[in-house]
Design an enzyme around this catalytic site. Structure first.
Site, PDB file in Angstrom:
ATOM      1  N   PHE A 131       0.864  -1.181   0.000  1.00  0.00           N
ATOM      2  CA  PHE A 131       0.000   0.000   0.000  1.00  0.00           C
ATOM      3  C   PHE A 131       0.905   1.237   0.000  1.00  0.00           C
ATOM      4  O   PHE A 131       1.622   1.463   0.979  1.00  0.00           O
ATOM      5  CB  PHE A 131      -0.847  -0.065   1.272  1.00  0.00           C
ATOM      6  CG  PHE A 131      -1.817   1.049   1.515  1.00  0.00           C
ATOM      7  CD1 PHE A 131      -3.012   1.117   0.814  1.00  0.00           C
ATOM      8  CD2 PHE A 131      -1.555   2.017   2.478  1.00  0.00           C
ATOM      9  CE1 PHE A 131      -3.932   2.131   1.075  1.00  0.00           C
ATOM     10  CE2 PHE A 131      -2.470   3.029   2.742  1.00  0.00           C
ATOM     11  CZ  PHE A 131      -3.670   3.079   2.029  1.00  0.00           C
ATOM     12  N   SER A 140       1.760  11.815   8.233  1.00  0.00           N
ATOM     13  CA  SER A 140       0.427  11.991   8.828  1.00  0.00           C
ATOM     14  C   SER A 140      -0.483  12.789   7.901  1.00  0.00           C
ATOM     15  O   SER A 140      -1.673  12.512   7.788  1.00  0.00           O
ATOM     16  CB  SER A 140       0.551  12.717  10.171  1.00  0.00           C
ATOM     17  OG  SER A 140       1.182  11.875  11.106  1.00  0.00           O
ATOM     18  N   GLN A 346      10.722  -5.868  31.625  1.00  0.00           N
ATOM     19  CA  GLN A 346      11.048  -5.507  33.018  1.00  0.00           C
ATOM     20  C   GLN A 346      10.977  -6.727  33.936  1.00  0.00           C
ATOM     21  O   GLN A 346      11.843  -6.932  34.783  1.00  0.00           O
ATOM     22  CB  GLN A 346      10.061  -4.416  33.487  1.00  0.00           C
ATOM     23  CG  GLN A 346      10.381  -3.819  34.838  1.00  0.00           C
ATOM     24  CD  GLN A 346      11.637  -2.940  34.801  1.00  0.00           C
ATOM     25  OE1 GLN A 346      12.076  -2.521  33.735  1.00  0.00           O
ATOM     26  NE2 GLN A 346      12.220  -2.693  35.956  1.00  0.00           N
ATOM     27  N   ILE A 347       9.962  -7.539  33.741  1.00  0.00           N
ATOM     28  CA  ILE A 347       9.808  -8.736  34.584  1.00  0.00           C
ATOM     29  C   ILE A 347      10.954  -9.720  34.329  1.00  0.00           C
ATOM     30  O   ILE A 347      11.463 -10.354  35.250  1.00  0.00           O
ATOM     31  CB  ILE A 347       8.415  -9.380  34.358  1.00  0.00           C
ATOM     32  CG1 ILE A 347       7.346  -8.476  34.994  1.00  0.00           C
ATOM     33  CG2 ILE A 347       8.343 -10.796  34.937  1.00  0.00           C
ATOM     34  CD1 ILE A 347       5.917  -8.869  34.713  1.00  0.00           C
ATOM     35  N   GLY A 350      17.409  -8.508  33.800  1.00  0.00           N
ATOM     36  CA  GLY A 350      18.604  -8.478  32.937  1.00  0.00           C
ATOM     37  C   GLY A 350      18.476  -9.401  31.738  1.00  0.00           C
ATOM     38  O   GLY A 350      18.927  -9.069  30.632  1.00  0.00           O
ATOM     39  N   GLU A 373       0.090   3.027   9.850  1.00  0.00           N
ATOM     40  CA  GLU A 373      -1.365   3.131   9.575  1.00  0.00           C
ATOM     41  C   GLU A 373      -1.995   4.257  10.388  1.00  0.00           C
ATOM     42  O   GLU A 373      -3.132   4.159  10.861  1.00  0.00           O
ATOM     43  CB  GLU A 373      -2.058   1.781   9.771  1.00  0.00           C
ATOM     44  CG  GLU A 373      -1.628   0.824   8.669  1.00  0.00           C
ATOM     45  CD  GLU A 373      -2.470  -0.410   8.530  1.00  0.00           C
ATOM     46  OE1 GLU A 373      -3.692  -0.323   8.734  1.00  0.00           O
ATOM     47  OE2 GLU A 373      -1.895  -1.463   8.185  1.00  0.00           O
ATOM     48  N   GLY A 374      -1.216   5.335  10.529  1.00  0.00           N
ATOM     49  CA  GLY A 374      -1.671   6.517  11.256  1.00  0.00           C
ATOM     50  C   GLY A 374      -1.109   6.509  12.664  1.00  0.00           C
ATOM     51  O   GLY A 374      -1.397   5.590  13.436  1.00  0.00           O
ATOM     52  N   THR A 375      -0.301   7.512  12.985  1.00  0.00           N
ATOM     53  CA  THR A 375       0.272   7.578  14.334  1.00  0.00           C
ATOM     54  C   THR A 375      -0.864   7.618  15.359  1.00  0.00           C
ATOM     55  O   THR A 375      -1.995   7.993  15.031  1.00  0.00           O
ATOM     56  CB  THR A 375       1.110   8.854  14.524  1.00  0.00           C
ATOM     57  OG1 THR A 375       0.225   9.980  14.394  1.00  0.00           O
ATOM     58  CG2 THR A 375       2.236   8.969  13.505  1.00  0.00           C
TER      59      THR A 375
END
Ligand code: COS
Length: 424
Positions: A131, A140, A346-347, A350, A373-375
């Site tokens: 597309f 935008s 985060q869980i 490291g 597909e559009g911010t």
């Protein structure tokens, strides 16, 4: 009353047909996509073996009407497939969904002849589609595009560039939007179906990306590219912007489903890890701070999923609030994707930061869903514009607002407000 649930925790109000697609996609995702996700992410190459697997499972073209060789499925069918694929690999989720994005202009605006010529090939997975709307100077502000198409006998001559074309290079067909009437405001743009190999149509820069690395994103160049006039979408110039917007309304629930898949996939990993990882002599899943994170993640995933279903239903039934629902689902679900995938990292602590494990890829793949597909800023603008339009149906509430605001809008006040806006 809570909706009944099956053992996989999915809402039981999906039809048997939709569940069939969901199960088929889940099987392909676990058998074929998950084991190959890291490899193609590292290589940044199109996974042709996965594409063949999707076609063999009959998943390509589920969104294409039966009379054009598709399975005649619904937007909801498309969404549940995209969710399952994205749970295993965000790149494969978009690799699949982008063909729907590329073929929706044909479905919403193509002539009978164009639909018959192209849709069966897409449905069989023989031709991939892309597309081409965005440009370097028109992201935008899609209406601000510069690619030109000038009519010349039985052809249109296209000149200009497209940017961030997902599936470009892999695709055989490109729905390309170009300016046919620079003097018109509302009939400025037209869409063309451009076949790969058309003289003057070239694949330019291939982007090196943060996420969705198994799908190519490229620049397209049209250099005196001669497109047969019969490939003008719908056979009439000037409807391109409208067709682009109608396409995005249909496609945004699919991006939202990518977001849900990424978030749900990352949550599953976080659940498994938290229940195995021992610190301070206990499983970290027994710590309230981790429990709160997991609970919040799960609530948001499910809320996003339900919004995807609702938006898919709005598209399917051509509900008057389709545009708003599609924008809300896209915005909410992809914001959830970013938040949940970051919390899953985060869980994992490291380990989450290391490329040895699949979890960091979810976070990288999620980022683009807030942009393409559009911010999500554009989605909020679309939602707000629709909310303001809906005020016309809320006149029964006017007598309850402060008396001094009930007299209606004084145009002089508006001029003053605009002046304040400009000076700030
Ligand atoms: N369905 C049908 N028609 C629509 C429509 C929709 N959802 N939204 C707008 N239109 C029509 C309007 O009715 C208007 O038609 P007329 O000129 O005949 O009155 C025309 O399109 C222009 O609409 P509008 O004035 O709202 O356009 P804007 O230039 O203000 O832009 C936004 C609207 C910002 C919503 C649009 O440019 C957009 O979606 N931008 C993001 C683009 C995007 O998603 N890019 C990603 C590409 S895919 S990776």
């Amino acid at each position: 009353m809570a909706a009944p649930r099956d053992e996989a925790g999915m809402s039981a109000y999906l039809s048997n047909e939709t569940r069939k697609w969901q199960e088929r996609a889940r099987e392909v995702a676990n058998r074929l996509v998950r084991p190959l996700a890291a490899k193609y992410d590292r290589l940044q190459e199109y996974p042709w073996e996965i594409k063949e697997g999707l076609a063999a499972a009959g998943l390509t073209g589920v969104w294409i009407p039966r009379e054009y060789g598709g399975a005649g499925g619904s937007i909801l069918d498309l969404c549940v497939i995209v969710e399952e694929l994205s749970k295993a690999c965000g790149g494969v989720g978009v690799l699949f969904a982008v063909n729907a994005l590329g073929s929706f202009p044909l479905i919403v605006g193509g002539t009978e002849e164009q639909k018959k010529r192209y849709l069966p090939l897409i449905a069989r997975g023989e031709k991939l589609v892309a597309f081409g709307l965005s440009e370097k100077y028109a992201g935008s502000d899609a209406g601000g595009m510069r690619m030109r198409a000038i009519e010349s006998g039985k052809h249109y001559i296209l000149n200009g560039e497209k940017k961030w074309n997902t599936n470009g290079g892999a695709a055989d067909l490109y729905t390309v939007f170009a300016v046919t009437d620079p003097t018109s405001r509302s009939r400025r743009i037209s869409a063309f179906i451009v076949e790969k190999g058309t003289p003057g149509f070239k694949i330019g820069k291939v982007e090196d990306k943060m996420g969705i690395r198994c799908v190519p994103v490229v620049e397209l160049e049209a250099d005196d590219c001669r497109v047969p006039a019969e490939n003008l979408l719908g056979g009439k110039a000037g409807f391109g912007f409208k067709h682009a917007m109608m396409t995005l309304d249909r496609a945004r629930p699919g991006v939202a489903a990518q977001g849900v898949g990424l978030a749900a996939g990352a949550l599953e990993f976080a659940q498994v890890y938290a229940n195995r990882r021992i610190q301070f002599g206990a499983k970290i899943s027994s710590f309230q701070m981790i429990q709160q994170m997991l609970a919040d993640m799960a609530m948001k995933v499910e809320a996003a999923r339900q919004l995807v279903y609702a938006s898919a239903w709005a598209v399917e039934t051509e509900a008057p609030d389709t545009t708003k629902m599609a924008a809300m689902a896209k915005c909410f679900a992809t914001d959830v994707a970013m938040e949940v995938t970051a919390n899953a990292v985060q869980i994992f602590g490291g380990y989450g930061f290391m490329r040895d494990y699949p979890i960091e890829k979810y976070m990288r793949d999620a980022k683009i869903t807030q942009i393409y597909e559009g911010t999500n800023q554009v989605q909020r603008m679309v939602i707000a514009r629709n909310l303001i339009k809906e005020v016309g149906q809320l006149t029964h509430l006017e007598s309850y607002i402060p008396v001094e605001t009930q007299r209606g809008v004084n145009p002089e006040d508006l001029v003053a407000a605009e002046a304040v806006g400009q000076s700030s």
